[in-house]
Each structure stands twice: as C-alpha cells, then as structure tokens.
Design a protein around this motif. Structure first.
Motif, mmCIF file in Angstrom:
data_model
loop_
_atom_site.group_PDB
_atom_site.id
_atom_site.type_symbol
_atom_site.label_atom_id
_atom_site.label_comp_id
_atom_site.label_asym_id
_atom_site.label_seq_id
_atom_site.Cartn_x
_atom_site.Cartn_y
_atom_site.Cartn_z
ATOM 1 N N TYR A 270 0.832 -1.194 0.000
ATOM 2 C CA TYR A 270 0.000 0.000 0.000
ATOM 3 C C TYR A 270 0.869 1.247 0.000
ATOM 4 N N ALA B 215 0.148 7.078 3.017
ATOM 5 C CA ALA B 215 -0.740 8.227 2.927
ATOM 6 C C ALA B 215 -0.700 8.996 4.236
ATOM 7 N N THR C 2 -5.973 7.645 6.141
ATOM 8 C CA THR C 2 -5.873 6.212 5.956
ATOM 9 C C THR C 2 -6.871 5.485 6.818
ATOM 10 N N ASP D 26 -2.360 6.831 -3.026
ATOM 11 C CA ASP D 26 -2.477 7.720 -1.882
ATOM 12 C C ASP D 26 -2.715 9.146 -2.345
ATOM 13 N N ARG E 223 -5.424 9.045 -4.947
ATOM 14 C CA ARG E 223 -6.411 8.126 -4.362
ATOM 15 C C ARG E 223 -7.829 8.664 -4.543
#
Length: 422
Positions: free
Chosen positions: A107, A110, A115, A190, A194
């Motif tokens: 991942y 962020a 998050t 992110d 995102r």
C-alpha cells in the motif's frame, strides 16, 4: 455457510450446486484473483486460473456434491491452474520461487488522517483500483472489474454491457495485456491520486448498477444478479474504506435506488417515479441508505455521490409525489453542478427547474444540451414533456416520436407510445 450448504450431496441437484457456486464466486473469486496476482505479478494468469477453477467447480460439484469448504476448494483449484500455466512459460521457475501462500500488498503511504490503518483492507480493493486505472477505457474498466473482481463469465459480461461475446473477450484480453505491459500497479494509491481513482472506481460501480436496468430489447425487469453485484461491491468499498465519504455516498445512492425497485418495475412495465406506489418501497433499505448518507456527512468531505444520494433522499422523504420538496432538489442540483457539470446532471436539473414552476427556463436549459444529448432518447422525452407543459403540443408529439425511435428498451417504448396517443 450453513451446515446444510456444506454437506449437500448429489441429490441436491445441479441447481443447488449452481446457486452455491454463484455465491462462492461473488464472495471469494476477487480475493483469490487478488492473492494470486499479488504473488505472481500477473493479473492475466491469476484471472484466467480462477475462471478455469469456476468451470471445474461447476462440473465437479454437480457430479460429486458440494465440498465442505467450497472457498478453499476454489482457491486450491485456482492455484493449481496458475502453476500449470506458469510451467508452460520459459521463466516459470523464477515465478514459482516467488509464489507465497499469502500476498502482502504494497500500500502507498498516505497521510495518517486519511488512511484506514485501524481497519483491515479487503484484498479485493487493490485489484479493483488496478482494474479501474485511468489508462484503461471505461468500457475496459467495467468489463475487467466484472470479470476479475465479481467473477462473471464473458457471456454474462457481454449481456450486462449490451456487447457481443467476442468483443467483450477482446476488451478483457487487451485490458489485462495493458496492465501487464505498462506495469499498472494493483494497489490503492495515496493522496490526490487516491481521491481521483476512487471516483473512477465508484463510477464503474454506478455504471454496473445502471447497466442492470432497461436491457435493450427487454422489459423493465432488472438484471437482478448484476444489480446485486454492484450493490455488494459498493458495500465492500464502503466497509473497507470507512473514512471515504464518497464511498458511503454511493452506497447510500444505490440503496435508495434498490429500495424503489419493486415499485419501479411492475409486471415488466416501467412506472415513473411520480406514479409509483410508495407503499411498495422497501423502508428497511431506505433506513440503511439514510444511515450511510449520515455517515458520509459526518466525515465532512462533500462530493458528487453524496449529493446524488441526498437528491434521492428528498424523494424518499416525501410521502407522496406531490409532497416532494422540489426547491431543495433544485438547490442540491445547483451544488452538484460544482462537482459534476455533466450534460445528464444539467438535464435532471432542468426537470427540477420545471417542477418549481419555471418550464420555459427549463426548456431553454434543455435546448442548450442538444449538441451533447441530441441522440439520447431521454433528452427528447424531457423536451417533449416541457413543450407540452407550454402548450406546444405539435412540437411535443414530434419530440416524443423521436424519443420512441431512439429507445432500445421495450418497456420504455410502450411508456412513450402512450404519450404519442394522447
């Protein structure tokens, strides 16, 4: 999974096996594809291996009965198929060495405030974000999502998207090749990326739900399986990303739509919102929809899906069509234009403008959209209604006839035909 599901044998028949397989595919296939794709770095092999496993399961379960652990059976079959495919490639040993039992997704880092670190991310989310990469066309995004995440067959996807099987198969193949060739990552981005990608993901789910209704050549009965898949997927996203307000907004919108479904289609005939029997609306789903919308509001990150849902809530709040707060609807559409100034939103705003007593202004707004929506039957249908409201019946009839020509759904054609006979 109930005990009776797990122990049903051949006597249960093919129907029981098929129903359970459909449920397992919906619940497990996306996770299996995501896990294999993460281990192999190959979405094409992962998706094809799972598709083969589904076919094998259908044959095996019909003959031998449903196994105690259907999801585990499907996972093992998919892994076996992936290994077979890799053995046929020149560099299979390198791939096999890197194949782990469990995938660890990389991942993006962020802002901690944005998050969902306290929540376990669903394995399907990175796959879904990969399938909805902006480098792919919306048609490819939708087809690949239906195949890789929802586990639909090529034939099912073709029917759902009004395409042919060969064209659908080619679209899926090209999309998987593009992901492999360009190195599109299967991960949740992110920051600003995102938010932008999430909107694409939510759009694909919304399109999926819309595609389930008004099938070309059919009546008003929806494709319930496809609608269920879209609603389920919206729920997966909202549960996995609980701090994303727009995810809750879309889920609320689809729940409002689903709540009205039994009143929208009666005996295969289309019933307009103003004419629906509101006692047929599902109050339980409406309550759930309002809860999702309230959850989105608490996050204080407004967006277009929340505004769409808020407009749907206005209709749900009115006990009768006459009690609809059209001024509030118009205000919400004005706000929505700041997030989504699309021609369809502007067309819907014109309907609200008419409802607050300004049909001439509404017609002017609709006429300004001709370049964008001139070949859409809804544009002509709305224009016909406004012309009739202004006493221009001859022009209204011509607009209704044009809408009838452009309509592919039989139920809509019958509804429009009643207007041409007035």
């Amino acid at each position: 999974m109930t005990e009776s599901d797990a122990t049903a044998g051949p006597s249960g028949g093919a129907a029981a096996s098929d129903l359970l397989l459909a449920r397992v595919v919906r619940e497990e296939s996306g996770r299996i594809v995501a896990s294999l794709a993460g281990s192999l770095g190959r979405l094409d092999i992962a998706e094809e291996a799972v598709a083969e496993a589904v076919e094998e399961a259908l044959r095996a379960w019909r003959g031998n009965g449903i196994p105690p652990n259907p999801g585990g059976w499907l996972t093992q079959a998919a892994r076996h198929n992936a290994l077979d495919r890799l053995r046929r490639e020149d560099r299979y040993r390198e791939k096999l060495a890197g194949m782990a039992p469990e995938v660890e997704w990389g991942y993006a880092t962020a802002d901690p405030a944005d998050t969902d670190s306290s929540d376990e991310i669903d394995d399907r989310l990175p796959l879904l974000f990969g399938c909805c990469h902006p480098a792919l066309s919306q048609e490819a995004q939708l087809a690949l999502t239906l195949r890789a995440v929802c586990g639909l067959t090529t034939a099912q996807i073709a029917r759902a998207t009004f395409s042919t099987e060969p064209a659908t198969a080619q679209r899926i193949v090209r999309a998987k090749r593009k992901i492999g060739a360009t190195g599109i990552p299967l991960r949740i981005p992110d920051g600003p990326d995102r938010a932008e990608r999430l909107d694409i993901v939510l759009t694909v789910v919304s399109v999926m739900y819309n595609e389930a209704h008004l099938v070309a050549g059919g009546d008003a009965t929806p494709n319930r399986d496809l609608a269920d898949d879209a609603l389920w997927l919206a729920g997966v996203i909202a549960a996995a990303l609980p701090r994303e307000a727009e995810a809750h907004g879309l889920l609320a919108l689809l729940l409002f739509h689903r709540a009205r479904e039994s009143a929208r289609s009666v005996d295969g005939e289309l019933v307009l919102l103003a004419d629906q029997d509101r006692s047929r609306w599902n109050e339980t789903l409406i309550v759930r929809a309002r809860a999702e919308l309230e959850q989105a509001a608490r996050l204080r990150r407004p967006g277009r899906w929340q505004l769409h849902a808020a407009i749907a809530a206005c209709h749900a709040d009115a006990e009768t069509a006459a009690e609809t707060d059209w001024l509030q609807v118009l205000v919400l559409y004005d706000l929505l234009l700041g997030y989504d100034p699309s021609p369809v939103v502007r067309l819907n705003r014109a309907v609200a403008l008419d409802r607050v007593g300004a049909p001439a202004a509404a017609l002017s707004e609709v006429d300004a959209l001709q370049t964008h929506l001139g070949r859409a039957h809804l544009w002509h249908a709305v224009r016909a209604h406004l012309l009739r409201r202004l006493g221009r019946d001859h022009e209204a009839l011509a607009a209704d006839l044009r809408a009838l020509e452009l309509t592919a759904n039989d139920a809509e054609r019958r509804l429009l035909a009643t207007r041409t006979h007035r």
